[in-house]
Write an enzyme that holds these catalytic residues in place. Structure first.
Site, PDB file in Angstrom:
ATOM      1  N   LYS A   1      12.717  17.184  -3.271  1.00 32.76           N
ATOM      2  CA  LYS A   1      12.234  18.545  -3.517  1.00 32.76           C
ATOM      3  C   LYS A   1      13.330  19.559  -3.236  1.00 32.76           C
ATOM      4  CE  LYS A   1       7.353  17.774  -2.939  1.00 32.76           C
ATOM      5  NZ  LYS A   1       6.448  17.381  -1.884  1.00 32.76           N
TER       6      LYS A   1
ATOM      7  N   LYS B   1      19.365  10.946  -5.377  1.00 30.24           N
ATOM      8  CA  LYS B   1      17.975  10.744  -5.005  1.00 30.24           C
ATOM      9  C   LYS B   1      17.159  11.946  -5.492  1.00 30.24           C
ATOM     10  CE  LYS B   1      16.162   8.630  -0.811  1.00 30.24           C
ATOM     11  NZ  LYS B   1      16.449   8.369   0.588  1.00 30.24           N
TER      12      LYS B   1
ATOM     13  N   TRP C   1       8.228  -3.266   4.529  1.00 31.69           N
ATOM     14  CA  TRP C   1       7.071  -4.144   4.350  1.00 31.69           C
ATOM     15  C   TRP C   1       7.434  -5.621   4.221  1.00 31.69           C
ATOM     16  CZ3 TRP C   1       3.800  -5.769  -0.209  1.00 31.69           C
ATOM     17  CH2 TRP C   1       2.487  -6.024   0.166  1.00 31.69           C
TER      18      TRP C   1
ATOM     19  N   TRP D   1       3.829   0.361  10.678  1.00 33.57           N
ATOM     20  CA  TRP D   1       4.366  -0.811   9.973  1.00 33.57           C
ATOM     21  C   TRP D   1       3.615  -2.075  10.347  1.00 33.57           C
ATOM     22  CZ3 TRP D   1       6.996  -0.290   5.753  1.00 33.57           C
ATOM     23  CH2 TRP D   1       7.704   0.898   5.550  1.00 33.57           C
TER      24      TRP D   1
ATOM     25  N   GLN E   1      12.130  -1.472   1.250  1.00 29.09           N
ATOM     26  CA  GLN E   1      11.165  -2.285   2.006  1.00 29.09           C
ATOM     27  C   GLN E   1      11.786  -3.517   2.649  1.00 29.09           C
ATOM     28  OE1 GLN E   1       8.377  -1.061   2.770  1.00 29.09           O
ATOM     29  NE2 GLN E   1       8.479   0.667   1.366  1.00 29.09           N
TER      30      GLN E   1
ATOM     31  N   ASP F   1      -2.104   2.909   2.499  1.00 25.38           N
ATOM     32  CA  ASP F   1      -1.561   3.052   3.840  1.00 25.38           C
ATOM     33  C   ASP F   1      -1.930   4.458   4.314  1.00 25.38           C
ATOM     34  OD1 ASP F   1      -0.160   2.477   6.098  1.00 25.38           O
ATOM     35  OD2 ASP F   1       1.827   2.606   5.184  1.00 25.38           O
TER      36      ASP F   1
ATOM     37  N   PRO G   1       0.817  -1.216   0.000  1.00 29.55           N
ATOM     38  CA  PRO G   1       0.000   0.000   0.000  1.00 29.55           C
ATOM     39  C   PRO G   1       0.849   1.264   0.000  1.00 29.55           C
ATOM     40  CG  PRO G   1       0.101  -0.936   2.201  1.00 29.55           C
ATOM     41  CD  PRO G   1       0.820  -1.897   1.296  1.00 29.55           C
TER      42      PRO G   1
END
Length: 1044
Positions: A596, A593, A560, A521, A556, A87, A48
């Site tokens: 912003k 990466k 997850w 989590w 993850q 999520d 999610p």
RNA sequence: GGGCCCGUGGCUCAGGCGGUAGAGCGCACGGCUGAUAACCGUGAGGUCCUGGGUUCGAAUCCCAGCGGGCCCA
């Protein structure tokens, strides 16, 4: 109904909009699923995404990987479960809402607007983002069940989560404990390891003198970068095996590790007084350096203790130990029975126990503490250091370590089982599981699952106010049954309502809920069954659980992949998933990466606006291996875009001629048509590509699938096959040869769009509608309803190899002509292909016709050697010079006038060649002669892999006639284009030229007429629509065209 | 300090069960002109990060190091 001629250029936006509307209006996704619902099941669980804003390129990549694979599995005859997930809980959303509402602390949340309103706002915020993001995902063409997603704030979902907590309690894996944990003083909550970002930070680096008891001027030297933890110092740890010294410097004596003395005192005169092993220091007492400022500290004893974790990389080898502020300190403190002194509150403020520093924020107290130490002459040195430090992942506040009471899931007790279960999961790439994930689990500690916040799943633990017994509630029904005070408003079990529910303890006391919410989590960790509302409902669970496949990014590993496995072990002693693809991150062009603050973010929408969804999708699956990080590169996207243009051009080419001829593939069967070898070849190729695509997608090697498709479209289909059949498309009438080409091209395109459908679902759908539904109303409504179909029996590896050889040879012919400046448009009388490899010669013979046509030659000969080569023998000056001196020119002359071939034969036979100079007989050996080959005049030569080609460029009258005819054709075609005539329009042509030119092209009048669609072709002056003067070689020619 | 990944022409990347280094882009030159806001050919350009080892042979396998990224301590 016939095929429609395709639009001239590829308009991705219009196609994608149209196709998505078609899917929506005709419920194609639902129908496709329905169609396959009785097929074998393939279950998938969507990781999610978090609902805190718009999607970014990485999220898009993630969903596109999922979509492509699931579309592929679906076409392969599986019934797929692909429910989208969201999520929704947790700090990120709380922060955004705090920002929107202008709230600055927990106090303000509770007192200004109240928990109830705050939670409502969080929910609204999540829903709003969910809506936006759903739209974004849909626009990527991602087929998931967007109408019935699982959402972590759904009551049913939360109820399943409670059940897992109850399971944990039943297995005795839930524990409340005082431990040192990572803490965000701004959010005033515990943070999980996954919620910490590490970045560089500047901190003080100080060396502090801890006075040793019962001595004068003797100190333990301690190093720290967190002065604010000194008030909580309880001990100093040294390594039992290191060497420690008492070192005298400027009238004072310091205790420290020997190995580090130079790093501190290299420039001073120092004297080592005594050397001891660390183990000998155990129990040595010292005074707390701030005991006057912190009266509370006078009540503790301070000693040296031993620990293996001490290193000599920096500092002094004597480690300041504050069990209230460091996990390792805490562990060792427990071992030595130290007090856990933690004079800091949840907001990071010193409490009254901190004496003088009460009320100060810890980080801001650093300076006061340093100054106090300095004024007491207990500060040896003060510097600053830049090091990696943990920050709260959302608010970027530097974390602190704090001893607090939290709820833990005892992962350490099920770690071995998790590692065992790991063996049953297959990982792509293999090292993501075998190395990376395994390592993570091996180092896992108990999981802090409680958060002192509001927007989350309330921890379903009730504690008796009298006897402290706990009860874990596993469902809403259970809660209702046990409630003795308060009522549940509907089924709303979020805070604050659930906090008002009280249960009865077996001791008769009141049970109150522990006020914490769960770590998010856990929310996503239970998605496997909570999305199916197990165990409250069981039907879907039995059908779909566990999951065949999941895929997420490498972040993850700690997220997850881990939380799911942990929760799965707690709930079922099994992993919830069987196969994992761990994919990479999207980075900017320089490999950084996207963020912003760097201003280097590329939004998926930008790419879509510029090029279209299918191109973005293809690019993301093509740029590199899915598990490597992808450096986003606009130039490469352009490349992909180019490929789509070529594909579209092929499609335009095909449909233009097919529609012109009213070609209907359903009217023919293969026996009625004439197929050439190139037809069998391209059919073989598309099926070979299909085989590769199947294998690659099955293995999740998306890049191999896309690359193989890319190569096929550009090299095989566009650059080669279309070129080979062009002549056939000009035949007018129902010619089996032309129809064979159409039929082949048609079926190749149909196979191609089937193969590409999972990757680029829009353009293929659009082409399908025309190519397939255009001629057959009975065909499935959508390309995505087709069965995956690769016909391996149509693959002819030999033929493909022959064609490779042949293309190589034709390129060599072009090269040879280029060298001789002989135009490809002009035919040549003969080409000789020479190779010692009979396989190559056989290949050439079997595909001779193609070479003759493509190399534009009248004749083609194969041979193991080129007979017409002249071999010249030259003297080797290096050996003959010294031997013959002045006679060398004479020998050279003789060699030059002799057939080199004869000399070579002679040498081969006898080993020597005799030359007669006047009276002298000279014997020449092999090393005395250098052979050189010379091309005959009018022969151009070029090599290919395995041989050479020899092109005869001698111009005969016949050749010239044809060449001039072709030149003429080109000019007339050019003029047709100027007139913007339809492809099939007929014309009248009038030529004015010299008699000589007239004679030259006389025999080709019919050929020319045919090529330019001329009804009449006359050598005459005529008032025409368009007249133009041309210069052909030395001839001036006037061409006139009259439209029909 | 530990784990994992990556390092191949100017750029983006294939290859990676050991056997002559590939593609696209870019650059240079040439060609084609009814798929044409295209297309095709040719060329230049490489210590396959470095150093060792195994081997007849290493971009590929092993070891050590360097550089970059991610994760953790």
């Amino acid at each position: 109904m016939p095929l429609r001629e395709a639009e001239k250029s590829y308009n991705s936006h219009r196609i994608e909009e149209k196709v998505q509307k078609f899917w929506e209006d005709h419920k194609i996704y639902q129908k496709t699923n329905k169609m396959r619902e009785d097929k074998p099941k393939y279950s998938f669980l969507d990781g999610p995404p978090y609902c805190s804003g718009r999607i970014h390129l990485g999220t898009a990549w993630n969903k596109i990987l999922k979509d492509t694979y699931l579309r592929y599995k679906s076409m392969n005859g599986f019934s797929i479960r692909r429910q989208a997930g969201w999520d929704t809980h947790g700090l990120p959303i709380e922060h955004k809402v705090e920002g929107i509402l202008g709230l600055k602390s927990k106090k303000e949340i509770e007192n200004t607007i109240g928990i109830d309103n705050f939670v409502k706002k969080c929910k609204e915020f999540a829903l709003e983002n969910k809506k936006i993001m759903t739209q974004q995902f849909k626009s990527l063409g991602v087929w998931m069940d967007w109408d019935n997603p699982y959402v972590t704030f759904d009551t049913k979902y939360m109820e399943s989560c409670w059940w897992t907590l109850k399971r944990a309690h039943e297995k005795d894996l839930l524990v409340k404990d005082l431990r040192v944990i990572t803490w965000c003083p701004r959010c005033e909550t515990a943070l999980a390891m996954a919620e910490i970002d590490y970045e560089n930070k500047e901190d003080p680096s100080i060396y502090v003198k801890f006075p040793l008891m019962d001595t004068e001027n003797e100190y333990i030297l301690v190093w720290t970068t967190t002065p604010w933890t000194l008030p909580a110092n309880m001990a100093v740890t040294v390594h039992p095996d290191f060497e420690y010294v008492y070192v005298a410097v400027k009238g004072e004596v310091y205790l420290m590790a020997e190995a580090l003395v130079d790093s501190l005192f290299a420039e001073d005169d120092y004297e080592i007084i005594r050397t001891l092993k660390g183990s000998q220091l155990e129990g040595l007492m010292y005074q707390h350096p701030l005991k006057d400022e912190i009266p509370e500290q006078k009540g503790f004893e301070h000693k040296i203790i031993l620990g293996e974790h001490v290193t000599l990389t920096d500092g002094t080898g004597c480690v300041h130990t504050a069990p209230g502020h460091g996990p390792e300190d805490f562990e060792i403190g427990k071992k030595y029975g130290l007090d856990i002194f933690c004079p800091v509150d949840e907001a990071g403020m010193f409490k009254s126990e901190a004496g003088k520093y009460e009320g100060e924020f810890v980080k801001e107290a650093d300076n006061d503490i340093i100054n106090d130490l300095n004024s007491k002459n207990l500060l040896l040195k003060r510097e600053t250091i830049t090091h990696r430090y943990g920050f709260c992942w959302r608010c970027k506040t530097p974390i602190i370590y704090l001893a607090t009471e939290q709820w833990f899931l005892k992962i350490t007790e099920i770690k071995d089982k998790m590692l065992y279960e790991l063996e049953n999961i297959s990982w792509v790439p293999y090292w993501s599981g075998d190395n990376r994930f395994r390592n993570w689990i091996e180092n896992a500690r108990d999981w802090t699952i409680s958060r002192q916040r509001y927007w989350g799943i309330p921890i379903p633990i009730w504690i008796c106010e009298d006897c402290k017994k706990i009860d874990v509630v596993g469902s809403i029904d259970e809660l209702k049954q046990k409630t003795v005070k308060g009522t549940l408003k509907g089924d709303f079990i979020h805070r604050p309502h659930v906090d008002e529910i009280f249960l009865k303890c077996s001791c008769g006391g009141n049970m109150k809920r522990t006020p914490d919410v769960l770590d998010v989590w856990i929310d996503s960790g239970v998605a496997g069954w909570a999305s199916l509302h197990y165990p409250q409902e069981t039907e879907l669970f039995e059908k779909w659980y566990p999951y065949e496949f999941i895929t997420e990014g490498h972040d993850q590993t700690r997220g997850w992949f881990y939380s799911q496995l942990g929760c799965g072990m707690v709930s079922f002693d099994k992993s919830p998933y069987k196969k994992v693809l761990m994919h990479g991150f999207t980075l900017d062009e320089d490999g950084r990466k996207m963020s912003k603050s760097l201003g280097n973010v590329v939004e998926p929408e930008e790419v879509i606006d510029e090029h279209g969804v299918d191109i973005l999708r293809f690019y993301l699956l093509w740029g590199n291996k899915p598990w490597d990080d992808l450096k986003f590169n606009w130039e490469e996207v352009k490349n992909v875009s180019k490929m789509f243009n070529i594909l579209w051009n092929v499609y335009v080419f095909s449909t233009t001629y097919m529609s012109l001829d009213n070609f209907d593939p359903t009217r023919y069967n293969e026996n009625q048509l004439k197929f050439r070898k190139e037809d069998r070849w391209i059919t073989s190729r598309i099926n070979s590509v299909g085989k590769i695509v199947s294998k690659s997608l099955e293995d999740l090697h998306f890049h191999k699938a896309t690359r193989s498709i890319n190569k096929f479209i550009i090299e095989d289909l566009s650059r080669w096959y279309v070129r080979l059949i062009r002549g056939r498309t000009w035949i007018e009438k129902e010619d089996p040869d032309k129809l064979g080409a159409y039929y082949t091209l048609y079926n190749v395109l149909k196979s191609l769009i089937t193969l590409m459908a999972p990757i680029t679902p829009h353009i293929t759908e659009d082409m399908y509608k025309n190519l397939v539904l255009g001629v057959n109303k009975e065909a499935p409504e959508s390309v995505h309803m087709l069965e995956w179909n690769v016909q391996e029996d149509l693959i002819h590896e030999d033929l493909e190899q022959d064609m490779d050889v042949l293309r190589d040879i034709i390129e060599a012919c072009a090269r040879a002509r280029d060298l001789a400046r002989y135009k490809l448009r002009w035919p040549v009388s003969e080409i000789v292909v020479v190779s010692e490899d009979h396989n190559i010669l056989n290949s050439v013979e079997s595909l001779k016709k193609i070479i003759i046509e493509q190399a534009n030659t009248k004749n083609l000969v194969t041979s193991t050697e080129f007979q017409d080569l002249r071999i010249n023998a030259l003297p080797n000056m290096k050996t003959l010079g010294p031997k013959l001196r002045g006679n060398v020119p004479k020998v050279a002359k003789i060699l030059e006038s002799t057939d080199g071939d004869k000399i070579r034969e002679e040498l081969k036979l006898n080993g020597i060649y005799k030359v007669q100079i006047d009276d002298l007989t000279v014997e020449l050996t092999e090393e005395d002669i250098v052979f050189e080959t010379e091309l005959p005049e009018n022969v151009a030569n070029a090599d290919f892999n395995g041989g050479s080609v020899y092109v005869n460029t001698r111009i005969t009258d016949e050749i010239l006639s044809e060449a001039m005819s072709r030149e003429l054709i080109r000019r007339i075609q050019d003029m047709r284009k100027d007139l913007d005539l339809d492809v099939e329009a007929n014309i009248h042509v009038y030529i004015q030229c010299s008699d000589h030119f007239k004679d030259l092209i006389h025999d080709f009048k019919n050929f020319i007429s045919h090529e330019v669609r001329a009804k009449t072709f006359d050598f005459a002056e005529e008032k025409a629509d368009y007249t133009k003067k041309w210069k052909l070689e030395d001839e001036e020619i006037l061409i006139s065209i009259k439209k029909k």
